[in-house]
Design a protein around this motif. Sequence first.
Motif, PDB file in Angstrom:
ATOM      1  N   ALA A 126       0.850  -1.191   0.000  1.00 49.64           N
ATOM      2  CA  ALA A 126       0.000   0.000   0.000  1.00 49.64           C
ATOM      3  C   ALA A 126       0.886   1.242   0.000  1.00 49.64           C
ATOM      4  O   ALA A 126       1.955   1.252   0.611  1.00 49.64           O
ATOM      5  CB  ALA A 126      -0.909   0.001   1.223  1.00 49.64           C
ATOM      6  N   PHE A 127       0.430   2.273  -0.692  1.00 51.05           N
ATOM      7  CA  PHE A 127       1.202   3.509  -0.744  1.00 51.05           C
ATOM      8  C   PHE A 127       0.992   4.286   0.555  1.00 51.05           C
ATOM      9  O   PHE A 127       0.002   4.996   0.740  1.00 51.05           O
ATOM     10  CB  PHE A 127       0.794   4.370  -1.940  1.00 51.05           C
ATOM     11  CG  PHE A 127       1.645   5.598  -2.095  1.00 51.05           C
ATOM     12  CD1 PHE A 127       2.953   5.502  -2.531  1.00 51.05           C
ATOM     13  CD2 PHE A 127       1.132   6.846  -1.791  1.00 51.05           C
ATOM     14  CE1 PHE A 127       3.750   6.631  -2.673  1.00 51.05           C
ATOM     15  CE2 PHE A 127       1.918   7.994  -1.924  1.00 51.05           C
ATOM     16  CZ  PHE A 127       3.230   7.887  -2.363  1.00 51.05           C
ATOM     17  N   VAL A 128       1.944   4.107   1.458  1.00 53.53           N
ATOM     18  CA  VAL A 128       1.937   4.804   2.750  1.00 53.53           C
ATOM     19  C   VAL A 128       3.236   5.596   2.809  1.00 53.53           C
ATOM     20  O   VAL A 128       4.305   5.030   3.065  1.00 53.53           O
ATOM     21  CB  VAL A 128       1.857   3.810   3.922  1.00 53.53           C
ATOM     22  CG1 VAL A 128       1.886   4.543   5.259  1.00 53.53           C
ATOM     23  CG2 VAL A 128       0.600   2.951   3.807  1.00 53.53           C
ATOM     24  N   PRO A 129       3.192   6.908   2.552  1.00 56.26           N
ATOM     25  CA  PRO A 129       4.428   7.689   2.451  1.00 56.26           C
ATOM     26  C   PRO A 129       5.335   7.593   3.677  1.00 56.26           C
ATOM     27  O   PRO A 129       6.556   7.614   3.546  1.00 56.26           O
ATOM     28  CB  PRO A 129       3.913   9.119   2.254  1.00 56.26           C
ATOM     29  CG  PRO A 129       2.582   8.944   1.607  1.00 56.26           C
ATOM     30  CD  PRO A 129       2.003   7.713   2.233  1.00 56.26           C
ATOM     31  N   GLY A 130       4.763   7.462   4.851  1.00 60.97           N
ATOM     32  CA  GLY A 130       5.577   7.388   6.062  1.00 60.97           C
ATOM     33  C   GLY A 130       5.993   5.982   6.437  1.00 60.97           C
ATOM     34  O   GLY A 130       6.469   5.751   7.556  1.00 60.97           O
ATOM     35  N   HIS A 131       5.862   5.034   5.523  1.00 62.87           N
ATOM     36  CA  HIS A 131       6.164   3.639   5.838  1.00 62.87           C
ATOM     37  C   HIS A 131       7.624   3.460   6.235  1.00 62.87           C
ATOM     38  O   HIS A 131       8.531   3.952   5.567  1.00 62.87           O
ATOM     39  CB  HIS A 131       5.839   2.749   4.645  1.00 62.87           C
ATOM     40  CG  HIS A 131       6.130   1.295   4.890  1.00 62.87           C
ATOM     41  ND1 HIS A 131       5.381   0.530   5.757  1.00 62.87           N
ATOM     42  CD2 HIS A 131       7.107   0.476   4.416  1.00 62.87           C
ATOM     43  CE1 HIS A 131       5.871  -0.702   5.785  1.00 62.87           C
ATOM     44  NE2 HIS A 131       6.913  -0.762   4.981  1.00 62.87           N
ATOM     45  N   VAL A 132       7.844   2.723   7.314  1.00 66.84           N
ATOM     46  CA  VAL A 132       9.179   2.377   7.795  1.00 66.84           C
ATOM     47  C   VAL A 132       9.337   0.874   7.634  1.00 66.84           C
ATOM     48  O   VAL A 132       8.632   0.095   8.280  1.00 66.84           O
ATOM     49  CB  VAL A 132       9.365   2.779   9.278  1.00 66.84           C
ATOM     50  CG1 VAL A 132      10.763   2.398   9.763  1.00 66.84           C
ATOM     51  CG2 VAL A 132       9.118   4.275   9.455  1.00 66.84           C
ATOM     52  N   CYS A 133      10.253   0.465   6.774  1.00 63.22           N
ATOM     53  CA  CYS A 133      10.376  -0.972   6.486  1.00 63.22           C
ATOM     54  C   CYS A 133      11.335  -1.676   7.438  1.00 63.22           C
ATOM     55  O   CYS A 133      11.299  -2.904   7.547  1.00 63.22           O
ATOM     56  CB  CYS A 133      10.818  -1.180   5.043  1.00 63.22           C
ATOM     57  SG  CYS A 133      12.513  -0.656   4.691  1.00 63.22           S
ATOM     58  N   ASN A 134      12.189  -0.913   8.117  1.00 60.19           N
ATOM     59  CA  ASN A 134      13.211  -1.494   8.990  1.00 60.19           C
ATOM     60  C   ASN A 134      12.684  -1.574  10.418  1.00 60.19           C
ATOM     61  O   ASN A 134      12.473  -0.550  11.070  1.00 60.19           O
ATOM     62  CB  ASN A 134      14.482  -0.642   8.922  1.00 60.19           C
ATOM     63  CG  ASN A 134      15.624  -1.201   9.741  1.00 60.19           C
ATOM     64  OD1 ASN A 134      15.476  -2.182  10.469  1.00 60.19           O
ATOM     65  ND2 ASN A 134      16.788  -0.571   9.637  1.00 60.19           N
ATOM     66  N   HIS A 135      12.492  -2.780  10.913  1.00 65.21           N
ATOM     67  CA  HIS A 135      11.974  -2.968  12.263  1.00 65.21           C
ATOM     68  C   HIS A 135      12.916  -2.401  13.322  1.00 65.21           C
ATOM     69  O   HIS A 135      12.492  -2.112  14.446  1.00 65.21           O
ATOM     70  CB  HIS A 135      11.730  -4.463  12.510  1.00 65.21           C
ATOM     71  CG  HIS A 135      11.013  -4.777  13.777  1.00 65.21           C
ATOM     72  ND1 HIS A 135       9.730  -4.332  14.033  1.00 65.21           N
ATOM     73  CD2 HIS A 135      11.378  -5.496  14.879  1.00 65.21           C
ATOM     74  CE1 HIS A 135       9.348  -4.756  15.233  1.00 65.21           C
ATOM     75  NE2 HIS A 135      10.323  -5.458  15.757  1.00 65.21           N
ATOM     76  N   SER A 136      14.200  -2.228  12.966  1.00 66.52           N
ATOM     77  CA  SER A 136      15.180  -1.676  13.907  1.00 66.52           C
ATOM     78  C   SER A 136      15.142  -0.149  13.944  1.00 66.52           C
ATOM     79  O   SER A 136      15.742   0.462  14.831  1.00 66.52           O
ATOM     80  CB  SER A 136      16.600  -2.119  13.511  1.00 66.52           C
ATOM     81  OG  SER A 136      16.694  -3.524  13.405  1.00 66.52           O
ATOM     82  N   ASP A 137      14.460   0.489  12.993  1.00 71.47           N
ATOM     83  CA  ASP A 137      14.436   1.949  12.887  1.00 71.47           C
ATOM     84  C   ASP A 137      13.310   2.510  13.748  1.00 71.47           C
ATOM     85  O   ASP A 137      12.253   2.899  13.257  1.00 71.47           O
ATOM     86  CB  ASP A 137      14.264   2.329  11.409  1.00 71.47           C
ATOM     87  CG  ASP A 137      14.368   3.820  11.161  1.00 71.47           C
ATOM     88  OD1 ASP A 137      14.650   4.570  12.116  1.00 71.47           O
ATOM     89  OD2 ASP A 137      14.162   4.239  10.007  1.00 71.47           O
TER      90      ASP A 137
END
Length: 494
Positions: free
Chosen positions: A280-291
């Motif tokens: 889904a297009f979520v501009p604030g998406h953070v893919c790194n679980h460590s971030d």
Amino acid sequence: MNLPAESVTPTADIGLAWKHGFAALGPDFFTELRPTPLPAPHWVGTSTAVAQLIGLDADWLQRDEALQAFTGNTLLAGSRPLASVYSGHQFGVWAGQLGDGRAILLGETAAGLEIQLKGAGRTPYSRMGDGRAVLRSSIREFLCSEAMHGLGIPTSRALCITGSPAPVRREEVETASVVTRVAPSFVRFGHFEHFAANDLQAQLKTLADYVIARYYPECRDTRDFGGNAYAALLQDVSERTAHLMAQWQAVGFCHGVMNTDNMSILGLTIDYGPFQFLDAFVPGHVCNHSDNQGRYAYNRQPNVAYWNLFCLAQALLPLIGDQELAKGALESYKTVFPEAFMARMRSKLGLAQAREKDAELIDGILVLLAQNAVDHTIFWRRLSHAVQQDDFEPVRDLFADRTAFNNWLLSYSELLALDNKALAANLMLKTNPKFVLRNHLGEQAIRAAKLGDFSELQTLQRLLEHPFDEHPGHDAYAAFPPDWASSIEISCSS
């Protein structure tokens, strides 16, 4: 159990000629060492295209001697393995000395490409790490390297993956793997930061002169910046990085860990760890679980790239010698990125030329995609087919707010009518991929590989090498992600 390093012996000569340009810089830049062998290696995946790229016989790549060499159990004749030292900012904080903690450079071939083993054992720069990579992370890097190349995005490449039953502890015990990476250079922003931070200006100049002579010779002849080659280098790196960010953002790619030591001096995508292509297009998406702070969220990547370039500028300042020149070189990023991004988005929309309403149209669809959490890849591919077939209903079905989409579509249709629709659709189908390496697709290939089944990896590899083709019979790989995909967590250990 690892075999002793002394057991490593050279292989037969396979015809690769070596140049060893980086090794010629001297011992201040690296430590020479041998890979640490792994027991009972086996093939996981290979790339015939990359073998051809480096001048390697694809048939040889299937032999046991190749398997042993690319696992680190034997040395390629003429290679000169080493681990380089660098420093860097990690998550915005100065981390001091880093270096190739689990990567060993074999050398540069006559074709001008460096070959590096990732996961080949401890180096002096491993710190508390074990120097190993696991099957899971190696498959992800192998597939994404080749996927990005298929998308036309500058990237390191991946020649092969080998696996071993040797245990490696991450969140759980996994098995070891080695991925062989290929690139014109693995020099990073962090290499320059290392020597600047330690006031080693002679080494800093040596490195910069090497990079300019080898990769940016035009910087020596520039009339810009009063003929200052180092300022010209900074500008060229800034512009390459700007183009790279435009490509990442347009295709919905999240890198996940944009530390300065993970930024290529050549503007390549390198160090595939917790990456993700947007579902889904979520501009604030953070893919790194460590971030935990969301520093490397998808919509922050362009600004982070500029921040990293500013760190590179600070490192090069002793050579540039003038703060205003350095600032001027950096300014090009602020111009090139938005222009490059707009050009990419026009291509995604099939618009042949720039017009006044383009920005409003592009901003409008990005807002609608975000508000409706529309699948990024599926939207753009469906829109491409809609223009081709003059049927927008499948696209309209993606939006909860159909009225808002219809209003946008009216404006889009007006601009589209000014161009040739057939040419527009052709451009869109060559710009908007049908297939990207979604997390759940990679996870399925990994789960099968852990059971000794590499067929899923091979299927994905074929699709991702040509992501704009239809590949009849493989529509499931271009479908919406399953519900369980949202529970996949990818961290810096991935």
